[in-house]
Design a protein around this motif. Structure first.
Motif, PDB file in Angstrom:
ATOM      1  N   SER B  14       0.856  -1.175   0.000  1.00  0.00           N
ATOM      2  CA  SER B  14       0.000   0.000   0.000  1.00  0.00           C
ATOM      3  C   SER B  14       0.891   1.223   0.000  1.00  0.00           C
ATOM      4  CB  SER B  14      -0.895   0.040   1.225  1.00  0.00           C
ATOM      5  OG  SER B  14      -1.588   1.262   1.234  1.00  0.00           O
ATOM      6  N   GLY B  15       0.511   2.236  -0.746  1.00  0.00           N
ATOM      7  CA  GLY B  15       1.291   3.458  -0.731  1.00  0.00           C
ATOM      8  C   GLY B  15       1.090   4.231   0.563  1.00  0.00           C
ATOM      9  N   LYS B  16      -0.017   3.952   1.236  1.00  0.00           N
ATOM     10  CA  LYS B  16      -0.403   4.735   2.408  1.00  0.00           C
ATOM     11  C   LYS B  16      -0.120   3.939   3.677  1.00  0.00           C
ATOM     12  CE  LYS B  16      -2.847   8.168   4.259  1.00  0.00           C
ATOM     13  NZ  LYS B  16      -1.746   8.901   4.846  1.00  0.00           N
ATOM     14  N   GLY B  17       0.272   4.604   4.732  1.00  0.00           N
ATOM     15  CA  GLY B  17       0.506   3.919   6.001  1.00  0.00           C
ATOM     16  C   GLY B  17      -0.780   3.782   6.790  1.00  0.00           C
ATOM     17  N   GLY B  18      -0.818   2.796   7.672  1.00  0.00           N
ATOM     18  CA  GLY B  18      -1.934   2.663   8.603  1.00  0.00           C
ATOM     19  C   GLY B  18      -3.265   2.292   7.977  1.00  0.00           C
ATOM     20  N   VAL B  19      -3.247   1.741   6.772  1.00  0.00           N
ATOM     21  CA  VAL B  19      -4.513   1.344   6.150  1.00  0.00           C
ATOM     22  C   VAL B  19      -4.871  -0.095   6.505  1.00  0.00           C
ATOM     23  CG1 VAL B  19      -4.356   2.934   4.213  1.00  0.00           C
ATOM     24  CG2 VAL B  19      -3.359   0.668   4.001  1.00  0.00           C
ATOM     25  N   GLY B  20      -3.897  -0.815   7.094  1.00  0.00           N
ATOM     26  CA  GLY B  20      -4.176  -2.183   7.501  1.00  0.00           C
ATOM     27  C   GLY B  20      -3.415  -3.238   6.710  1.00  0.00           C
ATOM     28  N   LYS B  21      -2.226  -2.891   6.212  1.00  0.00           N
ATOM     29  CA  LYS B  21      -1.418  -3.901   5.514  1.00  0.00           C
ATOM     30  C   LYS B  21      -1.134  -5.078   6.433  1.00  0.00           C
ATOM     31  CE  LYS B  21       1.780  -0.932   4.674  1.00  0.00           C
ATOM     32  NZ  LYS B  21       0.920   0.199   5.004  1.00  0.00           N
ATOM     33  N   THR B 163      -6.096  -0.554   0.689  1.00  0.00           N
ATOM     34  CA  THR B 163      -6.367   0.877   0.804  1.00  0.00           C
ATOM     35  C   THR B 163      -7.511   1.084   1.793  1.00  0.00           C
ATOM     36  OG1 THR B 163      -6.799   2.924  -0.416  1.00  0.00           O
ATOM     37  CG2 THR B 163      -8.060   0.990  -1.091  1.00  0.00           C
ATOM     38  N   THR B 164      -7.741   2.321   2.177  1.00  0.00           N
ATOM     39  CA  THR B 164      -8.970   2.670   2.895  1.00  0.00           C
ATOM     40  C   THR B 164      -9.782   3.525   1.917  1.00  0.00           C
ATOM     41  OG1 THR B 164      -7.753   4.478   3.947  1.00  0.00           O
ATOM     42  CG2 THR B 164      -8.055   2.486   5.235  1.00  0.00           C
ATOM     43  N   PRO B 165     -11.082   3.770   2.198  1.00  0.00           N
ATOM     44  CA  PRO B 165     -11.917   4.374   1.154  1.00  0.00           C
ATOM     45  C   PRO B 165     -11.626   5.841   0.828  1.00  0.00           C
ATOM     46  CG  PRO B 165     -13.266   3.255   2.815  1.00  0.00           C
ATOM     47  CD  PRO B 165     -11.886   3.338   3.359  1.00  0.00           C
ATOM     48  N   GLN B 166     -11.059   6.599   1.743  1.00  0.00           N
ATOM     49  CA  GLN B 166     -11.002   8.048   1.495  1.00  0.00           C
ATOM     50  C   GLN B 166      -9.983   8.433   0.425  1.00  0.00           C
ATOM     51  OE1 GLN B 166      -9.465   6.574   3.979  1.00  0.00           O
ATOM     52  NE2 GLN B 166      -8.363   7.944   5.329  1.00  0.00           N
ATOM     53  N   ALA B 167     -10.233   9.566  -0.232  1.00  0.00           N
ATOM     54  CA  ALA B 167      -9.426   9.999  -1.374  1.00  0.00           C
ATOM     55  C   ALA B 167      -7.976  10.248  -0.994  1.00  0.00           C
ATOM     56  CB  ALA B 167     -10.039  11.264  -1.986  1.00  0.00           C
ATOM     57  N   VAL B 191      -7.977  -4.640  -1.767  1.00  0.00           N
ATOM     58  CA  VAL B 191      -8.841  -4.812  -0.595  1.00  0.00           C
ATOM     59  C   VAL B 191      -9.145  -3.428  -0.040  1.00  0.00           C
ATOM     60  CG1 VAL B 191      -9.006  -5.704   1.766  1.00  0.00           C
ATOM     61  CG2 VAL B 191      -7.888  -7.074  -0.001  1.00  0.00           C
ATOM     62  N   GLU B 192     -10.428  -3.122   0.139  1.00  0.00           N
ATOM     63  CA  GLU B 192     -10.811  -1.851   0.756  1.00  0.00           C
ATOM     64  C   GLU B 192     -11.051  -2.100   2.236  1.00  0.00           C
ATOM     65  OE1 GLU B 192     -13.633   0.770  -1.380  1.00  0.00           O
ATOM     66  OE2 GLU B 192     -14.673   0.945   0.536  1.00  0.00           O
ATOM     67  N   ASN B 193     -10.120  -1.641   3.052  1.00  0.00           N
ATOM     68  CA  ASN B 193     -10.187  -1.889   4.489  1.00  0.00           C
ATOM     69  C   ASN B 193     -10.853  -0.707   5.189  1.00  0.00           C
ATOM     70  OD1 ASN B 193      -9.666  -3.457   6.778  1.00  0.00           O
ATOM     71  ND2 ASN B 193      -7.656  -2.541   7.111  1.00  0.00           N
ATOM     72  N   MET B 194     -11.306  -0.916   6.403  1.00  0.00           N
ATOM     73  CA  MET B 194     -11.960   0.115   7.220  1.00  0.00           C
ATOM     74  C   MET B 194     -13.150   0.736   6.495  1.00  0.00           C
ATOM     75  SD  MET B 194      -8.852   2.007   9.155  1.00  0.00           S
ATOM     76  CE  MET B 194      -7.230   1.276   9.312  1.00  0.00           C
ATOM     77  N   LEU B 226     -11.190  -7.167  -4.524  1.00  0.00           N
ATOM     78  CA  LEU B 226     -11.332  -8.390  -3.725  1.00  0.00           C
ATOM     79  C   LEU B 226     -12.394  -8.272  -2.654  1.00  0.00           C
ATOM     80  CD1 LEU B 226      -7.555  -9.250  -3.354  1.00  0.00           C
ATOM     81  CD2 LEU B 226      -9.231 -10.648  -4.545  1.00  0.00           C
ATOM     82  N   GLY B 227     -12.721  -7.052  -2.275  1.00  0.00           N
ATOM     83  CA  GLY B 227     -13.781  -6.929  -1.281  1.00  0.00           C
ATOM     84  C   GLY B 227     -13.554  -5.808  -0.298  1.00  0.00           C
ATOM     85  N   ARG B 228     -14.595  -5.601   0.474  1.00  0.00           N
ATOM     86  CA  ARG B 228     -14.669  -4.491   1.408  1.00  0.00           C
ATOM     87  C   ARG B 228     -14.616  -5.098   2.815  1.00  0.00           C
ATOM     88  NH1 ARG B 228     -19.094  -1.700  -1.149  1.00  0.00           N
ATOM     89  NH2 ARG B 228     -17.532  -0.634  -2.386  1.00  0.00           N
ATOM     90  N   VAL B 229     -13.747  -4.599   3.649  1.00  0.00           N
ATOM     91  CA  VAL B 229     -13.622  -5.141   5.001  1.00  0.00           C
ATOM     92  C   VAL B 229     -14.041  -4.065   5.995  1.00  0.00           C
ATOM     93  CG1 VAL B 229     -12.043  -6.161   6.685  1.00  0.00           C
ATOM     94  CG2 VAL B 229     -11.680  -6.551   4.237  1.00  0.00           C
ATOM     95  N   PRO B 230     -15.124  -4.299   6.748  1.00  0.00           N
ATOM     96  CA  PRO B 230     -15.547  -3.270   7.707  1.00  0.00           C
ATOM     97  C   PRO B 230     -14.616  -3.209   8.920  1.00  0.00           C
ATOM     98  CG  PRO B 230     -16.980  -5.194   7.848  1.00  0.00           C
ATOM     99  CD  PRO B 230     -16.000  -5.479   6.756  1.00  0.00           C
TER     100      PRO B 230
END
Lengths: 339, 305
Positions: B14-21, B163-167, B191-194, B226-230
């Motif tokens: 993931s390019g972003k930190g703290g998204v849940g890798k 990733t997480t959903p926000q832009a 995977v879209e986490n959170m 792959l899916g959305r993880v709440p």
């Protein structure tokens, strides 16, 4: 013998060394390179057989000649504050942008943000200036101005396409950070906020060594409440100690979420080990407060708006104001924010 | 070469930190293991290793054997239950104190990653999951280079991008997808986490970090979603304290009653919190995210072939 890093790491060397000019290399650095800028350049065991050895060994020793230029460039900047966290995604950039907006509410004050996150720059999007480019004049690069008194510099402004990946190794990232400090016309400024990537590596070492001479007020640490995050933030505080950076305080972000439907508060990232408050106590640093999770903060960031201006009544906004005031007091400043 | 007997290598990026890798890596590992595969997890986040904490093996140490390092075992295989072995290697195991900073510049990180890829004795394994730090820098370049040189053709199955959903997050993760394209790493999916949080009090779902950003990004880049993880605070508690997930009566997800699952699995009638690592996979069976990841894992296994 089991492998371990129990031998004390020569961290002090790493922190102290990069103050020399970087010689022009003829080949990539080998794995155990002491760093072409270091005192041991060309003389370490791992230098044997390296094509750069002669160049490194004969390079002029002494401090980096760019340091006085950086110090001169930043002479008009009153306060330099780093925003750090060992952990990613805890809200470093969000907090940096909110802090900048808070300081900039006083029209007499000028605020700058330098985005040192080279591989994942977020500041331009959060400030709503993602599509801007940098203007270069005889006197240097001008920052992108979000408001009359709020300027931003980030690698994002230099990319041909918004989604381009910046696939750079350490030395190249260090080179750009140096340019941001040496070439950018920061001018007369009251606050320069430096947003950083997570971790304790090249970017952090460079920012520290390049700003040391002109003086860093200190660093503000951002964390979330759960231990997985505190674990990495502990490492970052350890880094600050070793590098001699004052920790101005710790902010706990995403503490609790209030359901907009029934106002029930959930601890999503539960502080099972006491959260930021306990960590601050343990490390002997100031705890600046907890900021609850508010989906509108994220939305304001996505749209590049100021959360302070749009939702002044929300609990998160009030908590943020307390944190900003605490931080301002720590550096002997006042900030114009109504309660 | 220590990777020789590993069937498939999957990167978690993931390019972003703290998204849940790391939390996605953990759940993929548990899910693969629960479906009978043997799994290794390699954590190449050197300045912020999270896997030892995630897998509840923070105090473990790596041992030296002839020819290399032995990874830490999270749990052994138990063929009668259809559970595969799970092992892990991380820089966290090599530190003197858990709060010690690892202050390394690029070349030293590169050396460590090469060593992790060449000196760890994984043995025979179905999957090796590689958890990475955020960004597209030294660690990623070294990983891609080394795998390009050392891995068999087809051994590197590809990357799962989190990733997480926000832009603000997808903006960075888009850069990571371009990194994959440039380095010829196949993208197994996003995977879209959170994605959303269900209030435990009123069951209202709030999209704390927005909604749908991961799916839009996957469509833009023409890769599988792959899916959305709440967000499930019970999963956070499982990782943080080892507490068995507990759900209010009537929590039914995909036809599976989780409030009942709890009573069946709970082996501690006193309600005592046990922090034994060997039970992590068993406790995870009672977590509401388990069916979500079971499906994601199936899709990945199918994509890997």
């Amino acid at each position: 013998m089991a492998p371990s890093l129990e031998e004390p790491e020569p961290v002090q060397d790493v922190i102290d060394n990069p103050l020399k000019a970087r010689p022009q290399l003829v080949a990539p650095e080998p794995e155990h390179c002491p760093g072409p800028e270091s005192e041991t350049a060309g003389k370490a065991d791992s230098c044997a057989g390296c094509p750069n050895q002669a160049i490194c060994a004969s390079a002029p020793k002494g401090p980096d000649p760019d340091l006085p230029l950086i110090t001169a460039r930043l002479a008009g900047v009153q306060h330099k504050i780093l925003v750090l966290s060992g952990k990613g995604g805890v809200g470093k950039s969000t907090f940096t942008s909110l802090l900048a907006h808070a300081f900039a509410t006083d029209e007499e004050r000028t605020v700058g943000i330098m985005d040192a996150d080279i591989c994942g720059p977020s500041i331009p999007k959060m400030m709503g200036v993602e599509d801007e480019t940098i203007h270069i004049s005889n006197s240097g690069w001008s920052p992108v101005w979000v408001a009359d008194n709020l300027g931003v510099m980030s690698i994002q402004f230099m990319l041909p396409n918004r989604d381009d990946a910046i696939i750079w190794r350490g030395p190249k990232k260090n080179g750009l950070i140096k340019k941001f400090l040496k070439e950018v016309e920061w001018g007369e400024m009251d606050f320069l906020l430096v947003d950083t990537p997570p971790g304790t590596s090249d970017e952090h070492l460079s920012v520290n060594s390049l700003l040391k001479e002109s003086g860093i007020d200190g660093a503000i640490m951002v964390t979330t409440p759960q231990e997985v995050s505190l674990l990495d933030v502990r490492k970052e505080i350890d880094f600050c100690r070793k590098a001699g950076i004052k920790v101005l305080g710790l902010v706990e972000n995403m503490s609790g979420f209030v359901c907009p439907n029934c106002t029930h508060e959930s601890q999503i990232f539960k502080a099972t080990t006491g959260g930021g408050a306990a960590l601050a106590k343990e490390m002997g640093i100031r705890f600046l407060g907890e900021v609850p999770l508010d989906p509108r903060i994220g939305m304001a960031c996505d749209y590049g708006e100021s959360f302070f201006d749009h939702y002044p009544e929300s609990p998160a906004c009030k908590a943020l104001k307390r944190v900003v005031k605490g931080l301002a007091a720590e550096i002997g400043e006042k900030v114009l924010l109504n309660d | 070469m220590s990777l020789a007997r590993i069937k498939h290598i999957v990167l978690v990026l993931s390019g972003k930190g703290g998204v849940g890798k790391s939390s996605v890596t953990t759940q993929l590992a548990l899910s693969l293991s629960l479906s009978g595969h043997s799994v290794g997890v390699l954590d190449i986040d050197l300045t912020g290793p999270s896997m030892p904490r995630m897998l509840n093996i923070e105090n473990a140490k790596v041992t030296q054997a002839p020819g290399g390092w032995l990874p830490v075992q999270v749990h052994a295989a138990s063929p009668d239950k259809g559970v595969g072995e799970l092992r892990c290697m991380s820089l966290g195991f090599l530190l003197r104190a858990r709060g010690d900073a690892v202050v390394w510049r690029g070349p030293k990180k590169t050396a460590m990653i090469r060593q992790f890829l060449s000196d760890v004795l994984w043995g025979e394994m179905d999957y090796l999951l590689i958890d990475t730090p955020p960004g597209t820098s030294d660690e990623h370049i070294s990983l891609a280079e080394t795998l390009l040189k050392e891995a068999r053709p087809g051994q590197v199955a590809g990357a799962v991008v989190v990733t997480t959903p926000q832009a603000v997050a997808t903006a960075d993760v888009r850069k990571e997808l371009n990194f994959c394209a440039k380095t010829s790493i196949a993208v197994l999916g996003v995977v879209e986490n959170m994605a959303g949080f269900v209030c435990p009090n009123c069951a209202e779902c709030t999209d704390i970090f927005g909604k749908g950003g991961g799916q839009v990004m996957a469509n833009d880049f023409n890769v599988q979603f792959l899916g959305r993880v709440p967000i499930d605070p019970q999963f956070v508690m499982l990782i943080e304290t080892g507490r068995q997930p507990e759900y209010p009566q009537g929590t039914v997800i995909n036809g599976q009653d989780f409030s009942k699952a709890l009573q069946n699995v709970s082996s501690s009638p006193t309600g005592e919190v046990t922090k034994e690592a060997s039970l992590l996979a068993e406790k995870y069976r009672g977590c509401s995210l388990e069916p979500v990841f079971r499906k994601i894992t199936q899709d990945i296994v199918t994509a890997v072939g």
